[in-house]
Design a protein around this motif. Structure first.
Motif, PDB file in Angstrom:
ATOM      1  N   ASN A   1      -8.027  -1.139  -4.511  1.00  7.56           N
ATOM      2  CA  ASN A   1      -6.762  -1.714  -4.970  1.00  7.56           C
ATOM      3  C   ASN A   1      -6.280  -2.800  -4.009  1.00  7.56           C
ATOM      4  OD1 ASN A   1      -4.754  -1.889  -6.922  1.00  7.56           O
ATOM      5  ND2 ASN A   1      -3.452  -0.357  -5.948  1.00  7.56           N
TER       6      ASN A   1
ATOM      7  N   VAL B   1      -6.449  -2.719  -0.772  1.00  8.03           N
ATOM      8  CA  VAL B   1      -5.936  -2.140   0.463  1.00  8.03           C
ATOM      9  C   VAL B   1      -7.075  -1.432   1.194  1.00  8.03           C
ATOM     10  CG1 VAL B   1      -4.279  -0.521   1.465  1.00  8.03           C
ATOM     11  CG2 VAL B   1      -3.657  -1.851  -0.571  1.00  8.03           C
TER      12      VAL B   1
ATOM     13  N   ALA C   1      -3.539   3.663  -1.048  1.00 10.18           N
ATOM     14  CA  ALA C   1      -4.009   2.381  -1.583  1.00 10.18           C
ATOM     15  C   ALA C   1      -3.749   2.276  -3.083  1.00 10.18           C
ATOM     16  CB  ALA C   1      -5.504   2.212  -1.292  1.00 10.18           C
TER      17      ALA C   1
ATOM     18  N   ARG D   1      -1.416   3.544  -4.737  1.00 12.89           N
ATOM     19  CA  ARG D   1       0.016   3.438  -5.024  1.00 12.89           C
ATOM     20  C   ARG D   1       0.584   2.049  -4.742  1.00 12.89           C
ATOM     21  NH1 ARG D   1       1.929   9.204  -2.315  1.00 12.89           N
ATOM     22  NH2 ARG D   1       1.264  10.536  -4.050  1.00 12.89           N
ATOM     23  N   GLN D   2      -0.228   1.190  -4.092  1.00  8.24           N
ATOM     24  CA  GLN D   2       0.277  -0.134  -3.753  1.00  8.24           C
ATOM     25  C   GLN D   2       0.444  -0.977  -5.012  1.00  8.24           C
ATOM     26  OE1 GLN D   2       1.179  -1.408  -0.697  1.00  8.24           O
ATOM     27  NE2 GLN D   2       0.971   0.713  -0.015  1.00  8.24           N
TER      28      GLN D   2
ATOM     29  N   SER E   1      -4.891   1.866 -10.542  1.00 10.27           N
ATOM     30  CA  SER E   1      -3.644   2.530 -10.216  1.00 10.27           C
ATOM     31  C   SER E   1      -3.589   3.907 -10.842  1.00 10.27           C
ATOM     32  CB  SER E   1      -2.470   1.689 -10.733  1.00 10.27           C
ATOM     33  OG  SER E   1      -2.479   1.669 -12.137  1.00 10.27           O
TER      34      SER E   1
END
Length: 293
Positions: free
Chosen positions: A14, A16, A76, A78-79, A89
């Protein structure tokens, strides 16, 4: 997922990074990342982490490292606003256990069609070898150069490697050297001998017993009108081989030296790897003495 192991370990989900700072979880992630989308057996992870001397709580300890990785994956996922958010997600139904899955006998890191620098290196190098076999030296040079640019340092840099990762790092370094060897060969065939001199000066110093790099350096110097220096390269290599390995240069290298001595046409280059071969160094280059780049 973006996976980079040809240099400092970096795995991004994601957008991250999910690479931990603690040494042993980094080892776990490195081995999973190298074999992304393939099951890594528990036994392989245990061998990597403890080299045949696991603690009594080995299963619990390994599960703790996996849980730590999943916590990073959860953060990650959740970013918001990342480029791949719509694919990875939680709202899209993907969780940390989907990314790092427990399967019978081991664990599986799911890349979900993401990128891997190792896979891209192997793809480009394979195309480069096939271009060499087809006599398309310009395309071979371009493809192999692109493959080598994926390397930003030694494989798994920053990871305290155990037995498994050390073996994989050596394998990858052999593949890199083979691609480098063939890229230089392509450039020689394109008449770029003068452009190669500075690079080969560094490489023959770094890989002091690598015969093919020295042969290429000799050819580049000879074709640049620097015959005496080409012969000096041979004598330095011979002295190193005799002193360090108790070996004489190969017959091919001795023939090249003789051809330069009498200013005869250069000996033909060593056979190239087959198009579908695993990129490892040919037998003619067995005296490598590889050191980390």
């Amino acid at each position: 997922m973006q996976i980079d192991v040809l240099g400092t370990l970096d795995v991004r989900e994601n957008g991250v990074s999910i690479a931990p700072t603690a040494p042993k979880p980094r080892q776990v992630l490195a081995l999973l990342a190298l074999h992304a989308d393939r099951v890594v057996p528990v036994a392989a992870l245990v061998d990597e982490l403890w080299s045949g001397r696991p603690p009594r709580s080995v299963r619990t300890t390994l599960q703790t490292y996996v849980l730590q990785l999943r916590e990073l994956i959860t953060l990650a996922l959740r970013q918001p606003g990342a480029a791949s958010a719509e694919l990875s997600s939680p709202a899209a139904g993907r969780s940390a256990k989907d990314v790092l899955a427990t399967v019978p006998g081991g664990y599986l890191l799911v890349s979900a069609g993401g990128s891997s620098d190792v896979r891209e290196f192997e793809r480009l190098a394979g195309l480069g070898y096939r271009a060499m076999d087809a006599g398309d030296h310009k395309d071979a040079s371009r493809l192999l150069r692109e493959a080598l640019l994926l390397w930003t340092g030694p494989a798994f840099a920053g990871v305290p490697a155990g037995a498994r990762l050390e073996t994989e790092a050596r394998r990858l370094e052999e593949s890199r050297l083979c691609a480098l060897d063939q890229r230089i060969e392509a450039d020689l065939r394109l008449g770029r001998h003068r452009e190669l001199l500075a690079e080969l000066t560094v490489l023959t110093s770094r890989y002091a017993t690598h015969e093919n790099l020295h042969a290429q350096f000799m050819l580049a110097l000879h074709r640049s009108g620097r015959r005496g220096e080409a012969l000096d390269v041979y004598h330095r290599l011979r002295a190193t081989l005799v002193r360090d390995l108790g070996l004489e240069p190969s017959p091919r290298l001795r023939r090249l030296q003789q051809s330069i001595l009498v200013a005869a046409p250069e000996t033909p280059p060593a056979p190239r790897p087959a198009a579908d071969a695993v990129p490892v160094l040919p037998a003619a280059r067995a005296r490598v003495g590889v050191r980390p780049a």
